[in-house]
Scaffold this motif. Structure first.
Motif, mmCIF file in Angstrom:
data_model
loop_
_atom_site.group_PDB
_atom_site.id
_atom_site.type_symbol
_atom_site.label_atom_id
_atom_site.label_comp_id
_atom_site.label_asym_id
_atom_site.label_seq_id
_atom_site.Cartn_x
_atom_site.Cartn_y
_atom_site.Cartn_z
ATOM 1 N N LEU A 82 0.820 -1.213 0.000
ATOM 2 C CA LEU A 82 0.000 0.000 0.000
ATOM 3 C C LEU A 82 0.853 1.261 0.000
ATOM 4 N N LEU A 83 1.992 1.246 0.675
ATOM 5 C CA LEU A 83 2.896 2.399 0.603
ATOM 6 C C LEU A 83 3.450 2.563 -0.814
ATOM 7 N N ALA A 84 3.720 1.453 -1.497
ATOM 8 C CA ALA A 84 4.163 1.534 -2.890
ATOM 9 C C ALA A 84 3.061 2.117 -3.769
ATOM 10 N N THR A 85 1.826 1.744 -3.493
ATOM 11 C CA THR A 85 0.695 2.286 -4.249
ATOM 12 C C THR A 85 0.549 3.782 -3.996
ATOM 13 N N VAL A 86 0.661 4.188 -2.738
ATOM 14 C CA VAL A 86 0.608 5.617 -2.404
ATOM 15 C C VAL A 86 1.707 6.364 -3.157
ATOM 16 N N ALA A 87 2.903 5.812 -3.187
ATOM 17 C CA ALA A 87 4.020 6.451 -3.894
ATOM 18 C C ALA A 87 3.707 6.619 -5.371
ATOM 19 N N ALA A 88 3.228 5.565 -6.001
ATOM 20 C CA ALA A 88 2.931 5.626 -7.433
ATOM 21 C C ALA A 88 1.837 6.649 -7.730
ATOM 22 N N LEU A 89 0.781 6.628 -6.943
ATOM 23 C CA LEU A 89 -0.318 7.571 -7.164
ATOM 24 C C LEU A 89 0.128 9.010 -6.916
ATOM 25 N N GLU A 138 6.301 10.810 4.486
ATOM 26 C CA GLU A 138 7.670 10.686 3.963
ATOM 27 C C GLU A 138 7.687 10.047 2.574
ATOM 28 N N ILE A 139 6.859 9.035 2.379
ATOM 29 C CA ILE A 139 6.768 8.388 1.062
ATOM 30 C C ILE A 139 6.290 9.404 0.025
ATOM 31 N N ILE A 140 5.274 10.173 0.374
ATOM 32 C CA ILE A 140 4.760 11.195 -0.539
ATOM 33 C C ILE A 140 5.834 12.245 -0.801
ATOM 34 N N PHE A 141 6.527 12.695 0.248
ATOM 35 C CA PHE A 141 7.584 13.697 0.088
ATOM 36 C C PHE A 141 8.653 13.213 -0.890
ATOM 37 N N GLN A 142 9.063 11.972 -0.773
ATOM 38 C CA GLN A 142 10.094 11.438 -1.669
ATOM 39 C C GLN A 142 9.648 11.453 -3.132
ATOM 40 N N MET A 143 8.358 11.395 -3.372
ATOM 41 C CA MET A 143 7.861 11.381 -4.749
ATOM 42 C C MET A 143 8.040 12.721 -5.454
ATOM 43 N N ALA A 144 8.433 13.768 -4.716
ATOM 44 C CA ALA A 144 8.772 15.041 -5.358
ATOM 45 C C ALA A 144 9.915 14.845 -6.349
ATOM 46 N N LEU A 145 10.786 13.868 -6.069
ATOM 47 C CA LEU A 145 11.900 13.569 -6.974
ATOM 48 C C LEU A 145 11.422 12.981 -8.300
ATOM 49 N N TYR A 146 10.279 12.321 -8.296
ATOM 50 C CA TYR A 146 9.819 11.575 -9.468
ATOM 51 C C TYR A 146 8.609 12.190 -10.146
ATOM 52 N N GLY A 147 7.727 12.806 -9.373
ATOM 53 C CA GLY A 147 6.530 13.413 -9.942
ATOM 54 C C GLY A 147 6.557 14.930 -9.928
ATOM 55 N N GLY A 148 7.535 15.504 -9.236
ATOM 56 C CA GLY A 148 7.642 16.951 -9.138
ATOM 57 C C GLY A 148 7.007 17.488 -7.864
ATOM 58 N N LEU A 149 7.379 18.720 -7.541
ATOM 59 C CA LEU A 149 6.855 19.356 -6.330
ATOM 60 C C LEU A 149 5.341 19.557 -6.364
ATOM 61 N N PRO A 150 4.754 19.990 -7.496
ATOM 62 C CA PRO A 150 3.294 20.151 -7.489
ATOM 63 C C PRO A 150 2.551 18.844 -7.207
#
Length: 134
Positions: free
Chosen positions: A64-71, A101-113
């Motif tokens: 589920l954390l992986a799913t949150v990251a992808a979304l 933290e998982i969502i924050f790390q996704m700024a690297l992959y999906g961007g800050l917005p």
């Protein structure tokens, strides 16, 4: 889980997990979509929950954390699904801090917005939890 048992009764496994993490999800999907796409609700429970989330090897919280990251990385168009999966991750023991933290790390992959939009969606779930606890 062995390859022979991997696809044995995936709907039953999916239904059990979906009811654990998101009670009433199949019925809500059925009421909304099955008149247009018959069987869609059962397919989602069978495939997503029964064939993917219950495979074993990786625990439910990690999946589920992986799913949150992808979304989160996909951006704002996934907001409704992100909120469902944040709540599901909470239901299997993920903390608010882990999710954030998982969502924050996704700024690297999906961007800050995308990260900000995802964090706002998660905050809505966290706030709803507080209201439900009162």
């Amino acid at each position: 889980m062995t390859p022979e048992t991997l696809h044995t009764d995936t709907y039953a496994r999916g239904k059990a997990l979906s009811e654990q993490v998101n009670p009433g999800m199949e019925e809500a999907l059925q009421a909304r979509y099955d008149a247009l796409v018959p069987g869609l609700s059962r397919t989602i429970v069978d495939v997503a929950y029964g064939q993917f989330y219950t495979r074993g090897t990786v625990d439910e919280k990690t999946r589920l954390l992986a799913t949150v990251a992808a979304l989160a990385a996909l951006g704002g168009q996934t907001r409704p699904q992100l909120k469902v999966n944040v709540a599901s991750a909470r239901a299997v023991g993920a903390s608010r801090e882990e999710i954030s933290e998982i969502i924050f790390q996704m700024a690297l992959y999906g961007g800050l917005p995308s990260m900000i939009n995802a964090l706002n969606a998660a905050i809505e779930v966290f706030e709803a939890e507080e209201v439900a606890d009162v």
